[in-house]
Design a protein around this motif. Structure first.
Motif, short mmCIF file in Angstrom:
data_model
loop_
_atom_site.label_atom_id
_atom_site.label_comp_id
_atom_site.label_asym_id
_atom_site.label_seq_id
_atom_site.Cartn_x
_atom_site.Cartn_y
_atom_site.Cartn_z
N THR A 164 0.84 -1.21 0.00
CA THR A 164 0.00 0.00 0.00
C THR A 164 0.87 1.25 0.00
OG1 THR A 164 -0.17 -0.26 2.41
CG2 THR A 164 -2.01 -1.05 1.09
N GLY A 165 2.17 1.06 -0.12
CA GLY A 165 3.11 2.17 -0.18
C GLY A 165 4.48 1.54 -0.36
N SER A 166 5.51 2.34 -0.64
CA SER A 166 6.82 1.74 -0.92
C SER A 166 7.35 0.97 0.29
CB SER A 166 7.82 2.81 -1.37
OG SER A 166 7.84 3.86 -0.43
N ASN A 167 6.99 1.42 1.51
CA ASN A 167 7.49 0.74 2.72
C ASN A 167 6.37 0.12 3.55
OD1 ASN A 167 10.13 1.61 2.16
ND2 ASN A 167 9.63 3.61 3.00
N GLU A 168 5.24 -0.10 2.92
CA GLU A 168 4.06 -0.50 3.68
C GLU A 168 3.39 -1.74 3.09
OE1 GLU A 168 1.69 3.18 5.55
OE2 GLU A 168 0.72 2.20 3.84
N LEU A 169 3.04 -2.67 3.95
CA LEU A 169 2.38 -3.90 3.49
C LEU A 169 1.13 -4.14 4.34
CD1 LEU A 169 3.06 -6.25 1.42
CD2 LEU A 169 3.91 -7.51 3.40
N ARG A 170 0.03 -4.37 3.66
CA ARG A 170 -1.21 -4.68 4.37
C ARG A 170 -1.48 -6.18 4.24
NH1 ARG A 170 -7.22 -2.54 2.68
NH2 ARG A 170 -8.37 -3.55 4.37
N SER A 210 5.35 -19.19 10.54
CA SER A 210 6.28 -19.35 9.41
C SER A 210 5.81 -18.55 8.20
CB SER A 210 6.38 -20.82 9.00
OG SER A 210 6.85 -21.57 10.08
N LEU A 211 4.50 -18.54 7.94
CA LEU A 211 3.97 -17.77 6.80
C LEU A 211 4.25 -16.28 6.99
CD1 LEU A 211 0.59 -19.67 6.35
CD2 LEU A 211 2.29 -19.36 4.53
N LEU A 212 3.98 -15.80 8.20
CA LEU A 212 4.19 -14.38 8.48
C LEU A 212 5.67 -13.99 8.36
CD1 LEU A 212 2.87 -11.74 9.40
CD2 LEU A 212 3.10 -12.52 11.77
N LYS A 213 6.53 -14.84 8.91
CA LYS A 213 7.98 -14.54 8.87
C LYS A 213 8.50 -14.54 7.44
CE LYS A 213 9.00 -16.21 13.48
NZ LYS A 213 9.23 -17.46 14.20
N ARG A 214 8.05 -15.52 6.63
CA ARG A 214 8.52 -15.58 5.25
C ARG A 214 8.01 -14.38 4.45
NH1 ARG A 214 10.00 -19.47 1.51
NH2 ARG A 214 10.93 -20.54 3.28
N LEU A 215 6.79 -13.98 4.74
CA LEU A 215 6.24 -12.80 4.05
C LEU A 215 7.13 -11.58 4.34
CD1 LEU A 215 3.76 -11.69 2.42
CD2 LEU A 215 2.85 -10.96 4.63
N MET A 216 7.52 -11.42 5.60
CA MET A 216 8.36 -10.27 5.96
C MET A 216 9.72 -10.37 5.27
SD MET A 216 7.21 -9.97 9.92
CE MET A 216 8.59 -8.98 10.39
N MET A 217 10.23 -11.59 5.13
CA MET A 217 11.53 -11.76 4.45
C MET A 217 11.43 -11.38 2.98
SD MET A 217 12.86 -15.34 6.06
CE MET A 217 13.91 -15.70 4.67
N ASN A 218 10.26 -11.62 2.38
CA ASN A 218 10.08 -11.30 0.95
C ASN A 218 10.01 -9.79 0.70
OD1 ASN A 218 10.00 -13.97 0.42
ND2 ASN A 218 7.91 -14.05 -0.38
N PHE A 219 9.76 -9.03 1.77
CA PHE A 219 9.63 -7.58 1.62
C PHE A 219 10.54 -6.86 2.61
CE2 PHE A 219 5.80 -9.41 -0.10
CZ PHE A 219 5.60 -8.68 -1.26
N PRO A 220 11.86 -6.98 2.41
CA PRO A 220 12.80 -6.41 3.40
C PRO A 220 12.70 -4.90 3.51
CG PRO A 220 13.97 -7.20 1.44
CD PRO A 220 12.55 -7.66 1.30
N GLU A 221 12.16 -4.25 2.48
CA GLU A 221 12.06 -2.78 2.50
C GLU A 221 10.89 -2.29 3.37
OE1 GLU A 221 11.02 -4.78 0.22
OE2 GLU A 221 9.20 -4.05 -0.77
N VAL A 222 9.99 -3.20 3.71
CA VAL A 222 8.78 -2.80 4.44
C VAL A 222 9.10 -2.42 5.88
CG1 VAL A 222 6.63 -3.74 5.43
CG2 VAL A 222 7.07 -3.91 2.98
N ARG A 223 8.60 -1.25 6.28
CA ARG A 223 8.79 -0.75 7.65
C ARG A 223 7.49 -0.77 8.44
NH1 ARG A 223 12.57 -2.30 7.11
NH2 ARG A 223 14.62 -1.49 6.66
#
Ligand SMILES: CC(C)(COP(=O)(O)OP(=O)(O)OC[C@H]1O[C@@H](n2cnc3c(N)ncnc32)[C@H](O)[C@@H]1OP(=O)(O)O)[C@@H](O)C(=O)NCCC(=O)NCCS
Length: 143
Positions: free
Chosen positions: A60-66, A84-97
């Motif tokens: 939803t933004g360059s550093n934002e994931l919903r 594990s799903l949540l952690k892998r999702l975060m790994m796929n988007f390292p730029e997300v703050r």
């Protein structure tokens, strides 16, 4: 157990898990649309060749994931698949703050799950679901 990206042939399993786990109704078209717009943000957990959980999200933004939907087959809950799903999702988007999501205020298990992963309740959203019930907006800020 393997976490991997959603594939077209997973659609029926994902639909079934959503139907059994979530109160809202979601169509297969919606899942395919979410996959199209954010393929890296739609993951499934596979165990012995079967899909047993999934997570979907949108940028939803360059550093934002919903996070839109997260569900694990009843039989496999409490064994670390959601984490594990949540952690892998975060790994796929390292730029997300900033990660955020909405969850029903009476879904104590999900609220506890997200709090365990560093999410905090930010706001109550009135009349959020189609049945009129309220949601909590939960957020995790990554420094
Ligand atoms: C919320 C949900 C996705 C969590 O998924 P899950 O796979 O059960 O989550 P985890 O197993 O990673 O963590 C849940 C609990 O199991 C524990 N756990 C994690 N790994 C474990 C393991 N190997 N063995 C035993 N317990 C474990 C966790 O510590 C956590 O503890 P808690 O019981 O104190 O909460 C799942 O309950 C679900 O699908 N609920 C229905 C749909 C839903 O409400 N989705 C969220 C709406 S926004």
């Amino acid at each position: 157990m393997e976490i991997r990206k959603f594939r077209y042939e997973d659609i029926e399993s994902v639909y079934k898990i959503a139907e059994e786990s979530l109160k809202e109704e979601y169509t297969m078209d919606l899942f395919l649309h979410l996959w199209q717009i954010n393929p890296d943000g739609f993951l499934v957990a596979e165990k012995k060749g079967n899909v047993v959980g999934f997570i979907t999200s949108i940028k939803t933004g360059s550093n934002e994931l919903r996070i839109l939907l997260l569900a694990v087959d009843k039989k496999y809950r409490g064994t670390g698949i959601g984490s594990s799903l949540l952690k892998r999702l975060m790994m796929n988007f390292p730029e997300v703050r900033r990660l955020y999501l909405e969850t029903r205020i009476d879904n104590k298990k999900a609220i506890k799950f997200y709090e365990m992963h560093g999410f905090k309740i930010k706001e109550k959203l009135e009349d959020f679901y189609t049945d009129g019930s309220e949601a909590y907006l939960m957020e995790k800020i990554i420094f």
